[in-house]
Design a protein around this motif. Sequence first.
Motif, PDB file in Angstrom:
ATOM      1  N   GLY A 183      -4.557   7.944 -11.507  1.00 38.22           N
ATOM      2  CA  GLY A 183      -3.197   8.166 -11.519  1.00 38.22           C
ATOM      3  C   GLY A 183      -2.062   7.234 -10.785  1.00 38.22           C
ATOM      4  N   GLY A 184      -2.545   6.187  -9.868  1.00 39.88           N
ATOM      5  CA  GLY A 184      -1.812   5.622  -9.097  1.00 39.88           C
ATOM      6  C   GLY A 184      -0.408   6.226  -8.456  1.00 39.88           C
ATOM      7  N   ASP A 185       0.507   5.229  -8.339  1.00 37.58           N
ATOM      8  CA  ASP A 185       1.581   5.954  -7.648  1.00 37.58           C
ATOM      9  C   ASP A 185       2.325   7.008  -8.338  1.00 37.58           C
ATOM     10  OD1 ASP A 185       4.458   6.218  -6.724  1.00 37.58           O
ATOM     11  OD2 ASP A 185       4.467   3.791  -6.350  1.00 37.58           O
ATOM     12  N   PRO A 186       2.421   8.256  -7.546  1.00 37.20           N
ATOM     13  CA  PRO A 186       2.792   9.500  -8.104  1.00 37.20           C
ATOM     14  C   PRO A 186       4.165   9.367  -8.872  1.00 37.20           C
ATOM     15  CG  PRO A 186       2.080   9.628  -5.790  1.00 37.20           C
ATOM     16  CD  PRO A 186       2.277   8.317  -6.095  1.00 37.20           C
ATOM     17  N   THR A 187       4.746   8.352  -8.750  1.00 35.78           N
ATOM     18  CA  THR A 187       6.268   8.324  -9.351  1.00 35.78           C
ATOM     19  C   THR A 187       5.886   7.887 -10.861  1.00 35.78           C
ATOM     20  OG1 THR A 187       6.688   5.964  -8.926  1.00 35.78           O
ATOM     21  CG2 THR A 187       7.786   7.658  -7.513  1.00 35.78           C
ATOM     22  N   ARG A 188       4.860   7.450 -11.414  1.00 32.02           N
ATOM     23  CA  ARG A 188       4.375   7.149 -12.748  1.00 32.02           C
ATOM     24  C   ARG A 188       4.462   8.552 -13.666  1.00 32.02           C
ATOM     25  NH1 ARG A 188       1.865   2.099 -13.970  1.00 32.02           N
ATOM     26  NH2 ARG A 188       1.216   0.976 -11.976  1.00 32.02           N
ATOM     27  N   GLN A 189       4.456   9.483 -12.963  1.00 32.95           N
ATOM     28  CA  GLN A 189       4.456  10.757 -13.564  1.00 32.95           C
ATOM     29  C   GLN A 189       5.654  11.731 -13.344  1.00 32.95           C
ATOM     30  OE1 GLN A 189       2.425  11.371 -16.067  1.00 32.95           O
ATOM     31  NE2 GLN A 189       1.282   9.376 -15.661  1.00 32.95           N
ATOM     32  N   LEU A 214       0.951  -1.326  -0.023  1.00 26.77           N
ATOM     33  CA  LEU A 214      -0.032  -0.025   0.121  1.00 26.77           C
ATOM     34  C   LEU A 214       0.914   1.290   0.162  1.00 26.77           C
ATOM     35  CD1 LEU A 214      -2.878  -1.000   2.588  1.00 26.77           C
ATOM     36  CD2 LEU A 214      -2.577  -1.340   0.083  1.00 26.77           C
ATOM     37  N   SER A 215       2.232   1.049  -0.230  1.00 33.81           N
ATOM     38  CA  SER A 215       3.030   2.283  -0.252  1.00 33.81           C
ATOM     39  C   SER A 215       2.978   3.020  -1.482  1.00 33.81           C
ATOM     40  CB  SER A 215       4.449   1.830   0.313  1.00 33.81           C
ATOM     41  OG  SER A 215       5.139   0.952  -0.557  1.00 33.81           O
ATOM     42  N   LYS A 216       3.883   3.866  -1.729  1.00 34.38           N
ATOM     43  CA  LYS A 216       4.106   4.724  -2.902  1.00 34.38           C
ATOM     44  C   LYS A 216       5.254   5.474  -2.812  1.00 34.38           C
ATOM     45  CE  LYS A 216       0.956   8.540  -1.609  1.00 34.38           C
ATOM     46  NZ  LYS A 216      -0.258   9.023  -1.633  1.00 34.38           N
ATOM     47  N   ILE A 217       5.814   6.038  -3.861  1.00 34.91           N
ATOM     48  CA  ILE A 217       7.047   6.760  -4.176  1.00 34.91           C
ATOM     49  C   ILE A 217       8.201   5.957  -4.195  1.00 34.91           C
ATOM     50  CG2 ILE A 217       8.364   8.831  -3.463  1.00 34.91           C
ATOM     51  CD1 ILE A 217       5.626   9.312  -3.897  1.00 34.91           C
ATOM     52  N   LEU A 218       9.232   5.860  -3.205  1.00 29.41           N
ATOM     53  CA  LEU A 218      10.356   5.035  -3.388  1.00 29.41           C
ATOM     54  C   LEU A 218      10.558   3.918  -2.379  1.00 29.41           C
ATOM     55  CD1 LEU A 218      12.903   4.024  -5.027  1.00 29.41           C
ATOM     56  CD2 LEU A 218      14.024   5.987  -4.251  1.00 29.41           C
ATOM     57  N   ALA A 219      10.548   4.463  -0.961  1.00 29.29           N
ATOM     58  CA  ALA A 219      11.007   3.579   0.216  1.00 29.29           C
ATOM     59  C   ALA A 219      10.336   2.390   0.207  1.00 29.29           C
ATOM     60  CB  ALA A 219      11.145   4.365   1.590  1.00 29.29           C
ATOM     61  N   GLY A 220       8.851   2.393   0.528  1.00 31.03           N
ATOM     62  CA  GLY A 220       8.409   1.269   0.471  1.00 31.03           C
ATOM     63  C   GLY A 220       8.122   0.410  -1.028  1.00 31.03           C
ATOM     64  N   PRO A 221       8.029   0.978  -1.960  1.00 32.98           N
ATOM     65  CA  PRO A 221       8.126   0.171  -3.173  1.00 32.98           C
ATOM     66  C   PRO A 221       9.278  -0.501  -3.438  1.00 32.98           C
ATOM     67  CG  PRO A 221       6.917   2.178  -3.586  1.00 32.98           C
ATOM     68  CD  PRO A 221       7.497   2.446  -2.413  1.00 32.98           C
ATOM     69  N   TYR A 222      10.518   0.164  -2.940  1.00 35.17           N
ATOM     70  CA  TYR A 222      11.814  -0.586  -3.208  1.00 35.17           C
ATOM     71  C   TYR A 222      11.965  -1.760  -2.261  1.00 35.17           C
ATOM     72  CZ  TYR A 222      16.783  -1.051  -4.244  1.00 35.17           C
ATOM     73  OH  TYR A 222      17.917  -1.639  -4.671  1.00 35.17           O
ATOM     74  N   VAL A 223      11.253  -1.750  -0.874  1.00 35.36           N
ATOM     75  CA  VAL A 223      11.146  -2.857   0.136  1.00 35.36           C
ATOM     76  C   VAL A 223      10.498  -4.010  -0.737  1.00 35.36           C
ATOM     77  CG1 VAL A 223      10.416  -3.586   1.861  1.00 35.36           C
ATOM     78  CG2 VAL A 223      11.417  -1.368   2.055  1.00 35.36           C
ATOM     79  N   THR A 224       9.352  -3.780  -1.301  1.00 37.92           N
ATOM     80  CA  THR A 224       8.142  -4.668  -1.681  1.00 37.92           C
ATOM     81  C   THR A 224       9.080  -5.158  -3.132  1.00 37.92           C
ATOM     82  OG1 THR A 224       7.141  -2.860  -2.895  1.00 37.92           O
ATOM     83  CG2 THR A 224       6.199  -3.704  -0.656  1.00 37.92           C
ATOM     84  N   MET A 225       9.565  -4.455  -3.991  1.00 38.95           N
ATOM     85  CA  MET A 225      10.193  -5.104  -5.052  1.00 38.95           C
ATOM     86  C   MET A 225      11.384  -5.994  -4.611  1.00 38.95           C
ATOM     87  SD  MET A 225      12.478  -3.143  -8.248  1.00 38.95           S
ATOM     88  CE  MET A 225      13.916  -2.676  -7.261  1.00 38.95           C
TER      89      MET A 225
END
Length: 412
Positions: free
Chosen positions: A61-67, A33-44
């Motif tokens: 829009g989803g995860d803001p980093t898509r844009q 349920l995270s977004k940007i970088l820290a959480g998504p890097y953990v889950t990746m």
Amino acid sequence: MAEHTAPHPGTVPEPGPGAPAASPLAGMRVVDLSKILAGPYVTMSLADLGAEVIKVEHPEGGDPTRQWGPPFDGPDATYYLAANRNKRSVTLDLKSPAGQEAVHRLLAGADVLVENFRPGSSLARTFDYRQLSARYPRLVLLHISAFGETGPLRDEPGYDMVAQASAGLMSLTGEPGGPPLKAGYAMGDLGAALFGLVGVTSALVERERTGRGQYLTTSLYESQLALHINWATGYFATGEPPARLGSGHPSLVPYQAYPAADGHFVIAVGSDGLFRRLCAVLALPGLADDPRFATNRARVAHRAELNAELERVLAVEDVAHWCATLKAAGVPAAAIRSLDEVYDCPQTAALGMVQEAARPDMGPLRQVAFPVNFRGERPAVRTAPPALGEHSREVLAELGYGEAEIDRLTGG
């Protein structure tokens, strides 16, 4: 709200889609349920290790980093593509009862939940661990924040730049007398991600003994403090805040970048013996016996004088000459490579650190792979980062939703 039963603790689920059976975390399910970088890097990273990761994003829009581009590679920014491979994407409105119900169905079969909700927000209250643990006692929840769970800044939002500034990294980065600089990498986000990853895997090991999950927290701020290492202990010992040293080292000299005739390269002298070798190669034997430079303690105290002597000699030959000559003498030295040189380097190729993921209707996507080998094999980049909501219907059907319910949840 319907209750869904998690797998029995003794049951090992099948590996996630495409995960090799030998993957260390095969059979684990992670709800992201995270977004940007820290959480998504953990889950990746958890996905790289074989876990099934379901990334839940807002339909708009989803995860803001898509844009967060340019650059873009296809419809999404490369920033998003860097931290979301090997996942499935589901779009849900987490503030709606129907979206929350769907998340609970996911959590019923999940091992790990990762989120970075702002403390005190409605979503933090909705997915409060005390309530979740009562329903899912084996769940491991990782919460990543900007400044931690307590203290006067606990409710402050934060980005990597804020963490680098507030936790001291920028005060240590840059040339003496120059302006503070941020690190080239997102060290605030990535530091929190790596400590969070250690926390999650440790909690999963402990769960094997206790049968219970737990609530984990880390923050960009805490992680930066943990990475101060020798900078912090030096300050504790002296009471003096350290100054910026450019590429220099606070405790070793010479240990920095130096200008040659055609560019810069680094020399890393970590002992007095290496310093004597350096002086011999540079035809400066007198420096090794000079009381100002004979020991590392003395060299640190006379950093400017020594560097002036070295720079005078090093400026007459090119980078390739010095790197070859110093390495032949056993003195650690290296050219400063740009990223194009790094990814064209035979060492990078030999390690298999760049892999490709196939994408429908687009060319293959190159990715930097997970940097740990298991039994001599590197975890595979199995699938490209998902398009927004790419797997919504698939995952919701797996959770027992009928076609009409899926249409209502997905707007389609």
